[in-house]
Every structure is written in C-alpha cells, then in structure tokens.
Motif scaffolding. Structure first.
Motif, PDB file in Angstrom:
ATOM      1  N   ALA A  73       0.906  -1.249  -0.060  1.00 24.00           N
ATOM      2  CA  ALA A  73      -0.001  -0.120  -0.052  1.00 24.00           C
ATOM      3  C   ALA A  73       0.775   1.288   0.078  1.00 24.00           C
ATOM      4  O   ALA A  73       0.625   2.259  -0.585  1.00 24.00           O
ATOM      5  N   MET A  74       1.989   1.458   0.819  1.00 23.22           N
ATOM      6  CA  MET A  74       2.746   2.406   0.783  1.00 23.22           C
ATOM      7  C   MET A  74       3.392   2.786  -0.548  1.00 23.22           C
ATOM      8  O   MET A  74       3.894   3.571  -0.895  1.00 23.22           O
ATOM      9  N   ALA A  75       3.608   1.532  -1.161  1.00 24.48           N
ATOM     10  CA  ALA A  75       4.437   1.845  -2.570  1.00 24.48           C
ATOM     11  C   ALA A  75       3.434   2.252  -3.715  1.00 24.48           C
ATOM     12  O   ALA A  75       3.860   3.026  -4.524  1.00 24.48           O
ATOM     13  N   ILE A  76       2.241   1.811  -3.530  1.00 21.05           N
ATOM     14  CA  ILE A  76       1.058   2.305  -4.497  1.00 21.05           C
ATOM     15  C   ILE A  76       0.220   3.338  -4.231  1.00 21.05           C
ATOM     16  O   ILE A  76       0.076   4.308  -5.116  1.00 21.05           O
ATOM     17  N   LEU A  77      -0.332   3.540  -3.191  1.00 21.09           N
ATOM     18  CA  LEU A  77      -1.153   4.543  -2.835  1.00 21.09           C
ATOM     19  C   LEU A  77      -0.687   6.099  -3.091  1.00 21.09           C
ATOM     20  O   LEU A  77      -1.633   6.677  -3.535  1.00 21.09           O
ATOM     21  N   PRO A  78       0.315   6.434  -2.849  1.00 24.46           N
ATOM     22  CA  PRO A  78       0.966   7.744  -3.072  1.00 24.46           C
ATOM     23  C   PRO A  78       0.877   8.024  -4.680  1.00 24.46           C
ATOM     24  O   PRO A  78       0.332   9.277  -4.935  1.00 24.46           O
ATOM     25  N   THR A  79       1.033   7.221  -5.321  1.00 23.51           N
ATOM     26  CA  THR A  79       1.157   7.386  -6.893  1.00 23.51           C
ATOM     27  C   THR A  79      -0.375   7.409  -7.490  1.00 23.51           C
ATOM     28  O   THR A  79      -0.612   8.285  -8.367  1.00 23.51           O
ATOM     29  N   LEU A  80      -1.135   6.628  -6.610  1.00 27.61           N
ATOM     30  CA  LEU A  80      -2.587   6.503  -6.992  1.00 27.61           C
ATOM     31  C   LEU A  80      -3.165   7.783  -6.667  1.00 27.61           C
ATOM     32  O   LEU A  80      -3.912   8.676  -7.463  1.00 27.61           O
ATOM     33  N   VAL A  81      -2.913   8.355  -5.620  1.00 23.91           N
ATOM     34  CA  VAL A  81      -3.435   9.766  -4.907  1.00 23.91           C
ATOM     35  C   VAL A  81      -2.967  10.975  -6.141  1.00 23.91           C
ATOM     36  O   VAL A  81      -3.567  11.708  -6.194  1.00 23.91           O
ATOM     37  N   LEU A  82      -1.638  10.815  -6.294  1.00 24.59           N
ATOM     38  CA  LEU A  82      -1.063  11.741  -7.199  1.00 24.59           C
ATOM     39  C   LEU A  82      -1.947  11.714  -8.588  1.00 24.59           C
ATOM     40  O   LEU A  82      -1.973  12.821  -9.236  1.00 24.59           O
ATOM     41  N   VAL A  83      -1.997  10.640  -9.216  1.00 22.56           N
ATOM     42  CA  VAL A  83      -2.747  10.390 -10.237  1.00 22.56           C
ATOM     43  C   VAL A  83      -4.131  11.029 -10.261  1.00 22.56           C
ATOM     44  O   VAL A  83      -4.558  11.762 -11.051  1.00 22.56           O
ATOM     45  N   LEU A  84      -4.843  10.748  -9.420  1.00 20.93           N
ATOM     46  CA  LEU A  84      -6.241  10.845  -9.307  1.00 20.93           C
ATOM     47  C   LEU A  84      -6.292  12.518  -9.112  1.00 20.93           C
ATOM     48  O   LEU A  84      -7.220  13.229  -9.734  1.00 20.93           O
ATOM     49  N   CYS A  85      -5.542  13.120  -8.265  1.00 19.26           N
ATOM     50  CA  CYS A  85      -5.587  14.455  -7.958  1.00 19.26           C
ATOM     51  C   CYS A  85      -5.028  15.313  -9.226  1.00 19.26           C
ATOM     52  O   CYS A  85      -5.742  16.264  -9.387  1.00 19.26           O
ATOM     53  N   SER A  86      -4.083  14.709  -9.978  1.00 18.98           N
ATOM     54  CA  SER A  86      -3.718  15.284 -11.212  1.00 18.98           C
ATOM     55  C   SER A  86      -4.841  15.503 -12.441  1.00 18.98           C
ATOM     56  O   SER A  86      -5.156  16.212 -13.045  1.00 18.98           O
ATOM     57  N   CYS A  87      -5.535  14.338 -12.319  1.00 15.64           N
ATOM     58  CA  CYS A  87      -6.810  14.012 -13.282  1.00 15.64           C
ATOM     59  C   CYS A  87      -7.851  15.391 -12.831  1.00 15.64           C
ATOM     60  O   CYS A  87      -8.463  15.696 -13.851  1.00 15.64           O
ATOM     61  N   LEU A  88      -8.131  15.180 -11.805  1.00 15.33           N
ATOM     62  CA  LEU A  88      -8.990  16.247 -11.091  1.00 15.33           C
ATOM     63  C   LEU A  88      -8.484  17.423 -11.503  1.00 15.33           C
ATOM     64  O   LEU A  88      -9.399  18.305 -11.905  1.00 15.33           O
ATOM     65  N   LEU A  89      -7.450  17.949 -11.139  1.00 17.66           N
ATOM     66  CA  LEU A  89      -7.023  19.258 -11.658  1.00 17.66           C
ATOM     67  C   LEU A  89      -7.018  19.436 -12.926  1.00 17.66           C
ATOM     68  O   LEU A  89      -7.475  20.698 -13.508  1.00 17.66           O
ATOM     69  N   ALA A  90      -6.722  18.518 -13.784  1.00 18.02           N
ATOM     70  CA  ALA A  90      -6.496  18.924 -15.314  1.00 18.02           C
ATOM     71  C   ALA A  90      -8.047  18.956 -15.628  1.00 18.02           C
ATOM     72  O   ALA A  90      -8.436  19.711 -16.539  1.00 18.02           O
TER      73      ALA A  90
END
Length: 133
Positions: A73-90
C-alpha cells in the motif's frame, strides 16, 4: 552483479516493457498491437517480484502478511493519489461541467477500487465496439 540482484532487475524491465506495450496499444489503437501480451508480461513480472519478496522474508523467518500489505500500500497509494488529484486538476481546465462530474464519479470509484465494476455496468464487459473486445 549477482544472480539474486539480476532477477528483480530483469522482472522490473519486463514490467516496464509490458507497460510500454499497453501504452502504445491504447495511444495508437490502429497502429500498435499486443496490449494483452503487455498485461500478461506485467502480471508475470509483478507476481515474480511479490513472490520473491515473500520467499525472502519466509526464509529469514520474519514474514507477516499484514506487513506485506502495508508495504504494498505504501508503494502504490501515493502514486494513485497523485494521479487521481492530477486528473481532477486537469479536468477543471479541460472538461465541461457534466464531464467533470463524471470524472469525479470515476475518481471516487477508482479510489474505492471498484472502477472495473462501474465500467462493466456502464459499458458491459466486452461491449461491441469497445477497444478491448
């Protein structure tokens, strides 16, 4: 370089090639083939890396399933959050309000790890005309 360090590096290279194959397929659907092969390669490489980690910890006598999942989870979740937030921002700058609302729904479904069920309900599995049929 020992054989022990070579195997995970080889698996990571295989995983990278699998990802590149899928990106090529979805970026250029008419020109590039082999996405299912890319998925297979990615799954094999990922399974090898996970299995080798578990086996090393078992051999050392300190494997805990909860710790394994925490590390994953510590390996996957930070990237998942970054991608989701980036998509929402874009999406704020590139989508119409109805499209942005749909993006929000899909972002929540992805964060809840139920996105595939949403896609199946919306489009049907293997729907005619879908890129993956």
């Amino acid at each position: 370089m020992t054989q022990t360090t070579l195997k995970p590096i080889t698996a990571e290279i295989m995983a990278s090639l699998g990802i590149l194959t899928m990106l090529g397929f979805y970026s250029f659907p008419g020109e590039f083939t082999g996405a299912s092969l890319g998925v297979d390669v990615l799954f094999v490489a990922s399974g090898f890396l996970c299995s080798s980690t578990i086996l090393k910890q078992l051999e050392a006598g300190h494997f805990l399933l909860l710790r394994f999942y925490q590390n994953s989870a510590m390996a996957i979740l930070p990237t998942l959050v970054l991608v989701l937030c980036s998509c929402l921002l874009a999406g704020v700058f590139t989508l119409w309000p109805k499209e942005y609302a749909l993006l929000g729904d899909h972002t929540l479904a992805t964060a809840a790890f139920i996105q595939n069920y949403i896609f199946a309900a919306e489009f049907g599995i293997g729907a005619q005309g879908s890129i993956t049929s």
